[in-house]
Design a protein around this motif. Structure first.
Motif, PDB file in Angstrom:
ATOM      1  N   SER A 162    -102.115  95.561 -34.281  1.00  0.00           N
ATOM      2  CA  SER A 162    -102.864  95.887 -34.430  1.00  0.00           C
ATOM      3  C   SER A 162    -102.005  96.572 -36.131  1.00  0.00           C
ATOM      4  O   SER A 162    -103.587  97.789 -36.642  1.00  0.00           O
ATOM      5  CB  SER A 162    -104.738  96.419 -34.444  1.00  0.00           C
ATOM      6  N   SER A 163    -101.301  97.301 -35.089  1.00  0.00           N
ATOM      7  CA  SER A 163    -101.245  98.102 -36.072  1.00  0.00           C
ATOM      8  C   SER A 163     -99.464  98.503 -36.629  1.00  0.00           C
ATOM      9  O   SER A 163     -98.558  96.974 -36.224  1.00  0.00           O
ATOM     10  CB  SER A 163    -101.168  99.722 -35.879  1.00  0.00           C
ATOM     11  N   THR A 164     -98.806  98.934 -37.575  1.00  0.00           N
ATOM     12  CA  THR A 164     -97.173  99.184 -38.324  1.00  0.00           C
ATOM     13  C   THR A 164     -96.351  99.511 -36.965  1.00  0.00           C
ATOM     14  O   THR A 164     -95.575  99.558 -36.803  1.00  0.00           O
ATOM     15  CB  THR A 164     -97.003  99.802 -39.170  1.00  0.00           C
ATOM     16  N   ALA A 165     -96.810 100.289 -35.385  1.00  0.00           N
ATOM     17  CA  ALA A 165     -96.173 101.188 -34.858  1.00  0.00           C
ATOM     18  C   ALA A 165     -95.253  99.823 -34.220  1.00  0.00           C
ATOM     19  O   ALA A 165     -95.714  98.950 -33.798  1.00  0.00           O
ATOM     20  CB  ALA A 165     -96.843 101.848 -33.740  1.00  0.00           C
ATOM     21  N   PRO A 166     -94.311 100.069 -33.216  1.00  0.00           N
ATOM     22  CA  PRO A 166     -93.871  99.529 -32.930  1.00  0.00           C
ATOM     23  C   PRO A 166     -93.769  99.438 -31.669  1.00  0.00           C
ATOM     24  O   PRO A 166     -93.877  97.644 -30.284  1.00  0.00           O
ATOM     25  CB  PRO A 166     -91.889 100.475 -32.472  1.00  0.00           C
ATOM     26  N   HIS A 167     -94.604  99.620 -30.385  1.00  0.00           N
ATOM     27  CA  HIS A 167     -96.049  98.774 -29.659  1.00  0.00           C
ATOM     28  C   HIS A 167     -96.721 100.398 -29.470  1.00  0.00           C
ATOM     29  O   HIS A 167     -97.495 101.152 -29.963  1.00  0.00           O
ATOM     30  CB  HIS A 167     -94.571  99.707 -28.224  1.00  0.00           C
ATOM     31  N   ARG A 168     -96.959 100.569 -28.249  1.00  0.00           N
ATOM     32  CA  ARG A 168     -98.811 100.801 -28.150  1.00  0.00           C
ATOM     33  C   ARG A 168     -98.535 102.010 -27.529  1.00  0.00           C
ATOM     34  O   ARG A 168     -99.423 102.873 -26.735  1.00  0.00           O
ATOM     35  CB  ARG A 168     -99.855  99.976 -27.047  1.00  0.00           C
ATOM     36  N   GLY A 169     -97.633 102.487 -27.237  1.00  0.00           N
ATOM     37  CA  GLY A 169     -97.182 103.640 -26.451  1.00  0.00           C
ATOM     38  C   GLY A 169     -97.046 103.821 -25.116  1.00  0.00           C
ATOM     39  O   GLY A 169     -97.484 105.214 -24.724  1.00  0.00           O
ATOM     40  N   PHE A 170     -96.665 102.863 -24.230  1.00  0.00           N
ATOM     41  CA  PHE A 170     -96.554 102.698 -22.857  1.00  0.00           C
ATOM     42  C   PHE A 170     -96.051 102.092 -22.720  1.00  0.00           C
ATOM     43  O   PHE A 170     -95.332 100.685 -23.550  1.00  0.00           O
ATOM     44  CB  PHE A 170     -98.119 102.583 -21.930  1.00  0.00           C
ATOM     45  N   GLY A 171     -95.588 101.807 -21.421  1.00  0.00           N
ATOM     46  CA  GLY A 171     -93.951 100.218 -21.624  1.00  0.00           C
ATOM     47  C   GLY A 171     -94.592 100.444 -19.821  1.00  0.00           C
ATOM     48  O   GLY A 171     -95.220 101.447 -19.265  1.00  0.00           O
ATOM     49  N   PHE A 172     -93.815  99.744 -19.140  1.00  0.00           N
ATOM     50  CA  PHE A 172     -93.486  99.321 -16.951  1.00  0.00           C
ATOM     51  C   PHE A 172     -92.012  99.373 -16.963  1.00  0.00           C
ATOM     52  O   PHE A 172     -91.289  99.146 -18.151  1.00  0.00           O
ATOM     53  CB  PHE A 172     -94.952  97.813 -17.113  1.00  0.00           C
ATOM     54  N   ILE A 173     -91.959  99.848 -16.449  1.00  0.00           N
ATOM     55  CA  ILE A 173     -90.726  99.994 -15.333  1.00  0.00           C
ATOM     56  C   ILE A 173     -90.711  99.114 -13.962  1.00  0.00           C
ATOM     57  O   ILE A 173     -91.325  99.894 -13.193  1.00  0.00           O
ATOM     58  CB  ILE A 173     -89.466 101.114 -15.594  1.00  0.00           C
ATOM     59  N   GLU A 174     -89.753  97.865 -13.767  1.00  0.00           N
ATOM     60  CA  GLU A 174     -89.739  97.347 -12.419  1.00  0.00           C
ATOM     61  C   GLU A 174     -88.329  98.037 -11.763  1.00  0.00           C
ATOM     62  O   GLU A 174     -87.713  97.531 -12.092  1.00  0.00           O
ATOM     63  CB  GLU A 174     -90.343  96.445 -12.256  1.00  0.00           C
ATOM     64  N   PHE A 175     -88.306  99.151 -10.265  1.00  0.00           N
ATOM     65  CA  PHE A 175     -87.385  99.140 -10.246  1.00  0.00           C
ATOM     66  C   PHE A 175     -86.950  97.567  -8.700  1.00  0.00           C
ATOM     67  O   PHE A 175     -88.065  97.165  -8.453  1.00  0.00           O
ATOM     68  CB  PHE A 175     -87.676  99.926  -9.227  1.00  0.00           C
ATOM     69  N   ASP A 176     -86.544  97.668  -8.782  1.00  0.00           N
ATOM     70  CA  ASP A 176     -85.398  96.679  -7.099  1.00  0.00           C
ATOM     71  C   ASP A 176     -85.808  97.379  -5.728  1.00  0.00           C
ATOM     72  O   ASP A 176     -86.997  96.802  -4.953  1.00  0.00           O
ATOM     73  CB  ASP A 176     -83.858  96.701  -7.373  1.00  0.00           C
ATOM     74  N   LEU A 177     -86.505  98.466  -5.461  1.00  0.00           N
ATOM     75  CA  LEU A 177     -86.449  99.193  -4.499  1.00  0.00           C
ATOM     76  C   LEU A 177     -87.799 100.018  -4.326  1.00  0.00           C
ATOM     77  O   LEU A 177     -87.621 100.964  -5.742  1.00  0.00           O
ATOM     78  CB  LEU A 177     -85.746  99.766  -3.909  1.00  0.00           C
ATOM     79  N   PRO A 178     -88.248 100.133  -3.713  1.00  0.00           N
ATOM     80  CA  PRO A 178     -90.133 101.363  -4.000  1.00  0.00           C
ATOM     81  C   PRO A 178     -89.874 102.849  -3.962  1.00  0.00           C
ATOM     82  O   PRO A 178     -90.532 103.658  -4.851  1.00  0.00           O
ATOM     83  CB  PRO A 178     -91.559 100.496  -3.610  1.00  0.00           C
TER      84      PRO A 178
END
Length: 141
Positions: A45-61
């Motif tokens: 909905s904008s020209t920004a490359p992303h929404r300002g957040f992300g997710f990272i999944e690690f192999d181990l908790p």
């Protein structure tokens, strides 16, 4: 061995600057352990490359917790980021959890139209789905 619970190894990263990419997040978080997946949802909905957040999944908790402890409220490209354990989506779907579709919900165009862009009735003709008009049976004359 029991199935891994990805909700305990996936972090939500909020407050990202527009310059942040998946490569930047990988470089910032790799010291804490093996990363299995990184997602930064785009902002259609904008020209920004992303929404300002992300997710990272690690192999181990344990690696995810170490990253959270060390990176929460740290600075990345001049902005303070928030790092928390990601909450699973309702319905049990999550990053790589095997409990739902592997496709992110924000990647679905109809979901974006309805929930982000405010279009209450996404176009169904394009996808070939049936319209809301009731089907009529064969007529006899």
């Amino acid at each position: 061995m029991a199935a891994r619970d990805s909700s305990k190894s996936t972090l939500y990263i909020g407050g990202l600057d527009d310059q942040v990419t998946t490569q930047v997040l990988h470089a910032a978080f790799i010291p804490f352990g093996e990363i299995t997946q990184i997602e930064i949802p785009p902002d259609p909905s904008s020209t920004a490359p992303h929404r300002g957040f992300g997710f990272i999944e690690f192999d181990l908790p344990a690696d995810a917790l170490a990253a959270q402890d060390n990176m929460h409220l740290s600075e990345l490209f001049g902005k303070t980021i928030k790092v928390n354990l990601a909450k699973p989506l309702k319905g049990g779907s999550g990053l790589g959890g095997g409990r739902g579709p592997e496709k992110a919900i924000w990647a679905d165009e109809d979901w974006l139209k309805k929930n982000v862009l405010g279009d209450e009735a996404p176009a169904q003709e394009e996808s070939g789905e049936a319209t809301s008009t009731p089907a009529r049976g064969p007529t006899t004359s």
